[in-house]
Design an enzyme around this catalytic site. Structure first.
Site, PDB file in Angstrom:
ATOM      1  N   TRP A 128     -17.278  61.296  79.888  1.00 50.67           N
ATOM      2  CA  TRP A 128     -15.851  61.573  79.691  1.00 50.67           C
ATOM      3  C   TRP A 128     -15.285  60.420  78.870  1.00 50.67           C
ATOM      4  O   TRP A 128     -15.461  59.249  79.234  1.00 50.67           O
ATOM      5  CB  TRP A 128     -15.174  61.654  81.059  1.00 50.67           C
ATOM      6  CG  TRP A 128     -13.727  61.987  81.063  1.00 50.67           C
ATOM      7  CD1 TRP A 128     -13.125  63.065  80.479  1.00 50.67           C
ATOM      8  CD2 TRP A 128     -12.687  61.254  81.735  1.00 50.67           C
ATOM      9  NE1 TRP A 128     -11.781  63.046  80.748  1.00 50.67           N
ATOM     10  CE2 TRP A 128     -11.484  61.945  81.507  1.00 50.67           C
ATOM     11  CE3 TRP A 128     -12.655  60.093  82.496  1.00 50.67           C
ATOM     12  CZ2 TRP A 128     -10.264  61.514  82.017  1.00 50.67           C
ATOM     13  CZ3 TRP A 128     -11.447  59.664  83.006  1.00 50.67           C
ATOM     14  CH2 TRP A 128     -10.265  60.375  82.765  1.00 50.67           C
ATOM     15  N   ASP A 209     -17.801  58.601  89.957  1.00 48.44           N
ATOM     16  CA  ASP A 209     -16.548  59.284  89.625  1.00 48.44           C
ATOM     17  C   ASP A 209     -16.698  60.762  89.996  1.00 48.44           C
ATOM     18  O   ASP A 209     -17.414  61.514  89.337  1.00 48.44           O
ATOM     19  CB  ASP A 209     -16.249  59.141  88.123  1.00 48.44           C
ATOM     20  CG  ASP A 209     -14.939  59.830  87.747  1.00 48.44           C
ATOM     21  OD1 ASP A 209     -14.141  60.126  88.665  1.00 48.44           O
ATOM     22  OD2 ASP A 209     -14.713  60.067  86.552  1.00 48.44           O
ATOM     23  N   LYS A 244      -8.462  69.282  90.151  1.00 50.61           N
ATOM     24  CA  LYS A 244      -9.140  70.568  89.943  1.00 50.61           C
ATOM     25  C   LYS A 244      -9.328  71.316  91.249  1.00 50.61           C
ATOM     26  O   LYS A 244      -9.104  72.522  91.326  1.00 50.61           O
ATOM     27  CB  LYS A 244     -10.515  70.331  89.319  1.00 50.61           C
ATOM     28  CG  LYS A 244     -10.494  70.034  87.851  1.00 50.61           C
ATOM     29  CD  LYS A 244     -10.428  68.568  87.581  1.00 50.61           C
ATOM     30  CE  LYS A 244     -10.534  68.284  86.092  1.00 50.61           C
ATOM     31  NZ  LYS A 244     -10.067  66.957  85.725  1.00 50.61           N
TER      32      LYS A 244
HETATM   33  C1  LMR Z   1     -11.328  66.991  81.193  1.00 53.84           C
HETATM   34  O1  LMR Z   1     -12.364  66.322  81.056  1.00 53.84           O
HETATM   35  O2  LMR Z   1     -11.016  67.914  80.454  1.00 53.84           O
HETATM   36  C2  LMR Z   1     -10.430  66.703  82.355  1.00 53.84           C
HETATM   37  O3  LMR Z   1     -10.982  65.698  83.141  1.00 53.84           O
HETATM   38  C3  LMR Z   1      -9.027  66.430  81.946  1.00 53.84           C
HETATM   39  C4  LMR Z   1      -8.849  65.084  81.317  1.00 53.84           C
HETATM   40  O4  LMR Z   1      -8.001  64.337  81.808  1.00 53.84           O
HETATM   41  O5  LMR Z   1      -9.510  64.755  80.337  1.00 53.84           O
END
Ligand code: LMR
Length: 397
Positions: A128, A209, A244
C-alpha cells in the site's frame, strides 16, 4: 511566501476517487479505492451498525474529550479481535483507539522513531503506497523486501526470506497478515512459519497492518500469523482498521495494539502512545468508536455483524470466480486462475499503467495504476462490462 510551492500529483488511490466522483459518465465503475460495494452497487449501511447507531443516538449526551488512548469499553474488545480472548488475557498489551488504520500506523511509526530512530523499516514490494509515506514521514529509512513474483503471479517467499535475513537486528518489518494490498497474494500457513522463523532468528520487530480481518479466510484465520507470533512470546505492533469491516469509512476508527515485554513495559509504552496521540491530535473522536463498541459489547449485535462480514467475504469470493469465468470465455488462451488464488478485496491483474489509463479513458472503469482492481466493487451488473473492457485493452495494446 507561497508563490513557489510546487503542486502534488495527488494520491494514487484517494486522488482516483476524486476523479471518479467528478466523472460525468453515467456507466462509470469504480474499481480503484478499496471499498466494499453490495450487489446493488451501493456501499452498505450494515444492519448491525444501523441498530447500534439508533442506540447510540438515543443515549447521546454532550461529547466530552475522550481519554488520549480512547474509551475503555472500546479498548477492551479490540485486543481479543486480534489475539483471541484466551491469549489476550495472558499478554502485556498497550492498546489505543486511533483515527482509522492510517492513524494507527502513524502513531506506531512516530512512537517507534522516537525510541529507535536508527532502525530501518522494511515493507513488501509492492505494498500500500501510504505505508512508505507514513514511515518516511516519521523519519525512517524505508527499504523493501521482495514479496510478489509477477512472472508466476505468486508469493516470492524465498526472495523475501533471503532479504529479511540481511536486515539488521531490531529492524521493523511491515507485514500484511491477510488480504495483501495490492496483490491479494497471502503466504500459506507453512510459509508464515518460515517468515516468523526468520523474524525470530534475526530479532526483527513485526508491525502487522490488518485492514481486512474477516475478508480473507475468516476472522480467526486472518489473524493467525499474529497469534502464532504472540504465542512465541515476542513483541509485536498491530494496526487495525474498522473502515471496511464495519463499512464505516468516514468515521475513521481503528486501533493500535502493542505487545510489550511485561506489564510494566506495556504501561510505559501506553504512556508514550498517549504522548504521541497528544502531539498529533490530542484525543480520538467519539461516534464511530461508540458504534463499534456497542456492536462488539452486545452478543446479538456482534453475531449479526460477524454474519455480515462473512456475507461480504463470500460475495467477494463469488465475484472473483465470476470474473475469472468470464475472462476464461473471452480470453481462452490465457489462464485466469490467479484471480481465484488471490484473497481479499483486491485482484492484481498485471495490467500496465497504459492499459489502466485506457480502461479509464475509453471505458470509464477506474483501477489503480499498479493494475490493482477492487473485486469487492464488482456485481452481476457491471461484471460483463468490466470483463469485456479488460479483454479489449489487453488485446489492442
Ligand atoms: C485502499 O488501499 O484502497 C484503501 O486502503 C483506501 C486507502 O486509504 O488507500
Amino acid at each position: 511566501m507561497f508563490f513557489n510551492i510546487p503542486s502534488h500529483s495527488g494520491d494514487p488511490i484517494l486522488g482516483l476517487l476524486e476523479q471518479f466522483r467528478s466523472d460525468p459518465r453515467p456507466h462509470k465503475v469504480n474499481l480503484g479505492v478499496g471499498m466494499y460495494y453490495d450487489e446493488a452497487g451501493a456501499i452498505p449501511f450494515l444492519a448491525s451498525v444501523k441498530e447500534a447507531e439508533r442506540r447510540v443516538v438515543d443515549a447521546a449526551t454532550a461529547r466530552v474529550y475522550l481519554p488520549m488512548e480512547g474509551e475503555r469499553a472500546f479498548l477492551e474488545v479490540v485486543a481479543p479481535l486480534i489475539f483471541g480472548a484466551a491469549l489476550t488475557d495472558q499478554l502485556p498489551l498497550a492498546t489505543i483507539q486511533t483515527i482509522g488504520g492510517s492513524g494507527a500506523l502513524k502513531i506506531g511509526a512516530d512512537f517507534l522513531h522516537r525510541f529507535f530512530p536508527q532502525k530501518n523499516v522494511w515493507v513488501p514490494s509492492p505494498t500500500w503506497d501510504n505505508h512508505i509515506g507514513i514511515f518516511e514521514g516519521a523519519g525512517f529509512i524505508v527499504k523493501s523486501y521482495p514479496y510478489y513474483d509477477p512472472e508466476t503471479r505468486k508469493f516470492a517467499g524465498d526472495a523475501m526470506l533471503a532479504t529479511l535475513a540481511e536486515a539488521s537486528r531490531g529492524d521493523i518489518v511491515l507485514l500484511h497478515p491477510c488480504c495483501h494490498n495490492p496483490t491479494g497474494v497471502d503466504p500459506t500457513k507453512e510459509e508464515w512459519t518460515s517468515i516468523l522463523d526468520v523474524l525470530e532468528a534475526h530479532q526483527l520487530l513485526p508491525f502487522f497492518d490488518m485492514a481486512y480481518q474477516g475478508f480473507g479466510a475468516g476472522q480467526d484465520e486472518d489473524a493467525a500469523p499474529i497469534r502464532t507470533w504472540a504465542e512465541r512470546g515476542r513483541d509485536v505492533l498491530v494496526s487495525l482498521s474498522f473502515s471496511k469491516t464495519f463499512s464505516l469509512y468516514g468515521e475513521r476508527c481503528g486501533a493500535l495494539c502493542i505487545r510489550a515485554g511485561d506489564a510494566e513495559s506495556a504501561g510505559n509504552v501506553l504512556a508514550q502512545l498517549k504522548l504521541a496521540v497528544r502531539r498529533n491530535y490530542s484525543s480520538p473522536p467519539t461516534h464511530g468508536m461508540r458504534l463499534i463498541s456497542t456492536i462488539l459489547n452486545d452478543a446479538e449485535l456482534r453475531a449479526q455483524w460477524l454474519a455480515e462480514v462473512e456475507a461480504m467475504r463470500v460475495r467477494i469470493r463469488s465475484m472473483r470466480s465470476a470474473l475469472a469465468a468470464l475472462l476464461r470465455k473471452l480470453q481462452p488462451a490465457h489462464t485466469h486462475d490467479y484471480l481465484e488464488r488471490q484473497t481479499g478485496m483486491f485482484a492484481f491483474t498485471g495490467l500496465s499503467v497504459h492499459q489502466v489509463a485506457r480502461l479509464k479513458d475509453e471505458h470509464a472503469i477506474y483501477a489503480v495504476d499498479s493494475g490493482r482492481i477492487c473485486v469487492a466493487a464488482l456485481n452481476e451488473g457491471n461484471l460483463p462490462v468490466v470483463a469485456k473492457a479488460i479483454t479489449e485493452v489487453l488485446r489492442s495494446t
